[in-house]
Design a protein around this motif. Structure first.
Motif, PDB file in Angstrom:
ATOM      1  N   MET A 166       0.830  -1.204   0.000  1.00 27.64           N
ATOM      2  CA  MET A 166       0.000   0.000   0.000  1.00 27.64           C
ATOM      3  C   MET A 166       0.870   1.261   0.000  1.00 27.64           C
ATOM      4  SD  MET A 166      -3.079   1.052   2.572  1.00 27.64           S
ATOM      5  CE  MET A 166      -3.947  -0.508   2.431  1.00 27.64           C
ATOM      6  N   SER A 167       2.051   1.162   0.621  1.00 26.38           N
ATOM      7  CA  SER A 167       2.918   2.345   0.721  1.00 26.38           C
ATOM      8  C   SER A 167       3.576   2.699  -0.607  1.00 26.38           C
ATOM      9  CB  SER A 167       3.981   2.141   1.806  1.00 26.38           C
ATOM     10  OG  SER A 167       4.882   1.106   1.467  1.00 26.38           O
ATOM     11  N   LEU A 168       3.456   1.806  -1.596  1.00 21.08           N
ATOM     12  CA  LEU A 168       4.007   2.098  -2.927  1.00 21.08           C
ATOM     13  C   LEU A 168       2.917   2.540  -3.910  1.00 21.08           C
ATOM     14  CD1 LEU A 168       6.630  -0.777  -3.215  1.00 21.08           C
ATOM     15  CD2 LEU A 168       7.104   1.660  -2.960  1.00 21.08           C
ATOM     16  N   ARG A 169       1.688   2.636  -3.434  1.00 20.25           N
ATOM     17  CA  ARG A 169       0.625   3.167  -4.300  1.00 20.25           C
ATOM     18  C   ARG A 169       0.851   4.660  -4.486  1.00 20.25           C
ATOM     19  NH1 ARG A 169      -4.810   0.587  -1.575  1.00 20.25           N
ATOM     20  NH2 ARG A 169      -4.356  -1.607  -2.000  1.00 20.25           N
ATOM     21  N   PRO A 170       0.713   5.173  -5.713  1.00 19.81           N
ATOM     22  CA  PRO A 170       0.920   6.610  -5.955  1.00 19.81           C
ATOM     23  C   PRO A 170       0.129   7.507  -5.003  1.00 19.81           C
ATOM     24  CG  PRO A 170       0.771   5.467  -8.047  1.00 19.81           C
ATOM     25  CD  PRO A 170       0.474   4.445  -6.986  1.00 19.81           C
ATOM     26  N   ALA A 171      -1.112   7.108  -4.670  1.00 15.85           N
ATOM     27  CA  ALA A 171      -1.946   7.927  -3.769  1.00 15.85           C
ATOM     28  C   ALA A 171      -1.324   8.036  -2.386  1.00 15.85           C
ATOM     29  CB  ALA A 171      -3.340   7.323  -3.665  1.00 15.85           C
ATOM     30  N   MET A 172      -0.617   7.002  -1.964  1.00 16.31           N
ATOM     31  CA  MET A 172       0.007   6.992  -0.635  1.00 16.31           C
ATOM     32  C   MET A 172       1.416   7.573  -0.669  1.00 16.31           C
ATOM     33  SD  MET A 172      -1.900   5.747   1.736  1.00 16.31           S
ATOM     34  CE  MET A 172      -3.323   4.729   2.065  1.00 16.31           C
ATOM     35  N   ALA A 173       2.091   7.423  -1.803  1.00 17.76           N
ATOM     36  CA  ALA A 173       3.504   7.801  -1.898  1.00 17.76           C
ATOM     37  C   ALA A 173       3.708   9.260  -2.298  1.00 17.76           C
ATOM     38  CB  ALA A 173       4.211   6.892  -2.893  1.00 17.76           C
ATOM     39  N   GLY A 174       2.622   9.920  -2.709  1.00 18.25           N
ATOM     40  CA  GLY A 174       2.745  11.317  -3.114  1.00 18.25           C
ATOM     41  C   GLY A 174       2.869  11.487  -4.619  1.00 18.25           C
ATOM     42  N   GLY A 175       2.251  10.561  -5.372  1.00 17.95           N
ATOM     43  CA  GLY A 175       2.254  10.662  -6.837  1.00 17.95           C
ATOM     44  C   GLY A 175       3.016   9.523  -7.503  1.00 17.95           C
ATOM     45  N   GLU A 176       2.805   9.397  -8.803  1.00 19.09           N
ATOM     46  CA  GLU A 176       3.394   8.330  -9.615  1.00 19.09           C
ATOM     47  C   GLU A 176       4.922   8.326  -9.540  1.00 19.09           C
ATOM     48  OE1 GLU A 176       2.496   5.062 -11.490  1.00 19.09           O
ATOM     49  OE2 GLU A 176       0.874   6.530 -11.629  1.00 19.09           O
ATOM     50  N   GLN A 177       5.515   9.515  -9.734  1.00 15.92           N
ATOM     51  CA  GLN A 177       6.986   9.582  -9.741  1.00 15.92           C
ATOM     52  C   GLN A 177       7.577   9.273  -8.366  1.00 15.92           C
ATOM     53  OE1 GLN A 177       8.887   9.844 -12.559  1.00 15.92           O
ATOM     54  NE2 GLN A 177      10.489   9.257 -11.101  1.00 15.92           N
ATOM     55  N   ALA A 178       6.926   9.787  -7.318  1.00 11.80           N
ATOM     56  CA  ALA A 178       7.409   9.528  -5.954  1.00 11.80           C
ATOM     57  C   ALA A 178       7.385   8.029  -5.663  1.00 11.80           C
ATOM     58  CB  ALA A 178       6.553  10.277  -4.939  1.00 11.80           C
TER      59      ALA A 178
END
Length: 233
Positions: free
Chosen positions: A62-74
């Motif tokens: 879940m921590s690698l989902r863009p919504a959780m990580a702060g966007g696709e690139q993050a």
């Protein structure tokens, strides 16, 4: 010349058992490992990872989902740091750690520590020894749950310390407060008897008391990494 080493004590858990007996998939939180890891290794430190039984740590997907990580690139950046982190693939066993080899100790969170570090005698012993040594001890998010393992006859050396960690309100926001068998904020206050404080949910918040530095949530990890570099400089 060998690089100064920093010990990362990381959960080896892959799930956390909830009140109804269901297994909630978890591990360590990507941002809380990756951001301090990159800051410290870029600054010339060697990071050594240790886990209960030497288990290879498991990232909470879940921590690698863009919504959780702060966007696709993050999310892609976090993934790349984790992929390149050799230390994660050959962790030490907590029982084999010699604290005198390290200039500082850091514990990243995720719900994983609630499943293993909170009950791990070696984690409790290492935290107690690091606290007593006066050397830097940094703990973020759910990882302060390891303080529960420091209690002997119900008393912890962390009693009376000013501490933060993942708040009950944040646990409610992720939908787990009502499903969890215990809550970090509650148990830190009631069982470890720390002086707990917190900032607004999801905002970076750090508390420093003597050689102990704690952070509230994932966004606090980079702040702790920066503070560790200042202290070690």
């Amino acid at each position: 010349m060998s690089k100064p080493k920093i010990l990362f004590i990381v959960s080896g858990a892959t799930y956390w058992v909830l009140k109804d007996g269901t297994r909630y998939a978890t591990g360590y939180w990507a941002e809380e490992f990756a951001n301090p890891y990159k800051m410290l290794t870029d600054a010339g430190y060697e990071v050594v990872v240790a886990t209960p039984c030497g288990t290879t740590p498991n990232v909470d997907m879940m921590s690698l989902r863009p919504a959780m990580a702060g966007g696709e690139q993050a999310a892609l950046d976090l993934e790349a740091i984790i992929r390149d982190a050799e230390a994660m693939r050959r962790p030490l066993e907590l029982s084999d750690v010699r604290l005198e080899d390290y200039v500082a100790v850091y514990l990243p969170g995720g719900h994983g520590p609630m499943a293993d570090l909170a009950f791990d005698a070696d984690a409790g012993r290492l935290l107690t020894a690091q606290l007593e040594s006066g050397n830097p001890l940094f703990i973020v998010c759910h990882a302060p749950s390891a303080m529960l393992a420091t209690r002997i006859h119900g008393v912890s050396p962390f009693q009376g310390y000013n501490v933060t960690g993942f708040s009950n309100e944040e646990e409610e926001a992720v939908g787990l407060a009502s499903r969890a068998t215990w809550l970090l904020e509650t148990d830190l206050k009631e069982k470890v008897k720390v002086n707990y404080s917190r900032g607004p949910i999801w905002e970076p918040y750090m508390v420093e008391d003597r050689n102990l530095v704690t952070g509230q949530n994932p966004h606090s990890a980079a702040v702790l990494g920066g503070r560790m570099l200042e202290i070690l400089a």
